[in-house]
Write an enzyme that holds these catalytic residues in place. Sequence first.
Site, PDB file in Angstrom:
ATOM      1  N   SER A 142      58.101  16.376  32.173  1.00 58.55           N
ATOM      2  CA  SER A 142      57.234  15.376  32.796  1.00 58.55           C
ATOM      3  C   SER A 142      55.828  15.936  32.863  1.00 58.55           C
ATOM      4  O   SER A 142      55.630  17.151  32.989  1.00 58.55           O
ATOM      5  CB  SER A 142      57.716  15.046  34.212  1.00 58.55           C
ATOM      6  OG  SER A 142      56.740  14.282  34.914  1.00 58.55           O
ATOM      7  N   TYR A 156      59.945  18.106  42.384  1.00 63.37           N
ATOM      8  CA  TYR A 156      60.261  17.568  41.059  1.00 63.37           C
ATOM      9  C   TYR A 156      59.336  18.179  40.007  1.00 63.37           C
ATOM     10  O   TYR A 156      59.789  18.619  38.933  1.00 63.37           O
ATOM     11  CB  TYR A 156      60.106  16.044  41.085  1.00 63.37           C
ATOM     12  CG  TYR A 156      60.233  15.365  39.745  1.00 63.37           C
ATOM     13  CD1 TYR A 156      61.481  15.106  39.186  1.00 63.37           C
ATOM     14  CD2 TYR A 156      59.106  14.961  39.034  1.00 63.37           C
ATOM     15  CE1 TYR A 156      61.606  14.469  37.958  1.00 63.37           C
ATOM     16  CE2 TYR A 156      59.216  14.319  37.809  1.00 63.37           C
ATOM     17  CZ  TYR A 156      60.467  14.076  37.274  1.00 63.37           C
ATOM     18  OH  TYR A 156      60.572  13.448  36.053  1.00 63.37           O
TER      19      TYR A 156
END
Length: 247
Positions: A142, A156
């Site tokens: 990501s 995350y």
Amino acid sequence: MQKTILITGGSRGIGAATAVLAAQKGYQVCINYLQNKEAALQVVDSINKQGGNAFAFQADVSQETDVLALFKAVDQFGPLTALVNNVGILETQMRVIDMSAERLQRVFTSNVISCFLCTREAIKRMSTRRGGMGGAIVNVSSIAARTGSPGEYVDYAASKGAMDAMTIGVSKEVADEGIRVNGVRPAFIYTDIHASGGEPGRVDRIKDSVPMKRGGQPEEVANAILWLLSDEASYSTGAFIDITGGR
């Protein structure tokens, strides 16, 4: 020889789009899922109706016993030639000061341990040093690994940073064993992962800050993944493609 691909978290979003595209490019497709059996079977059915060959297998890929069972099932399907480590979770948006140890355990176990375990088993099968025929691995990271996602989910982001470091390290370990390891870093993609963070409409909220002024589609990420898996990317390893609309 028939190419065989395993996609973790393949029942929805980027994983499902990658499964469909992989089948169109001639892969046999193993779709791993954790809970949503109905969604996984819908993807399998869609592929099979189009003349492809797919099956779904339930496994918690953060657990070693489940990973071993999953890869044993794939072995029955055919020699593994491609792995997409797509499984990933995020939790409700909050600052680090409010994060519990239990939350951190869940995020890092799901996002990092799963990637290590599946990559390990794939290497055992693909490595030319161990009698395999080579292969390719793509890790779905990501852009959060670069931005840190302050005020939303630093945990995350950190887990995806760990995945990026692993991608680079493993790519160098197996570069002379016929295995390429690369990553994609999507962001602002229309998937239901944003609902897990408590904001289903997150992409629409921030899309005007994206240079392209829109969110991305799962299929756009799938195209990058399949390119990295293909022979067209035969001299690329330890590399990343950012799929962020220019942000």
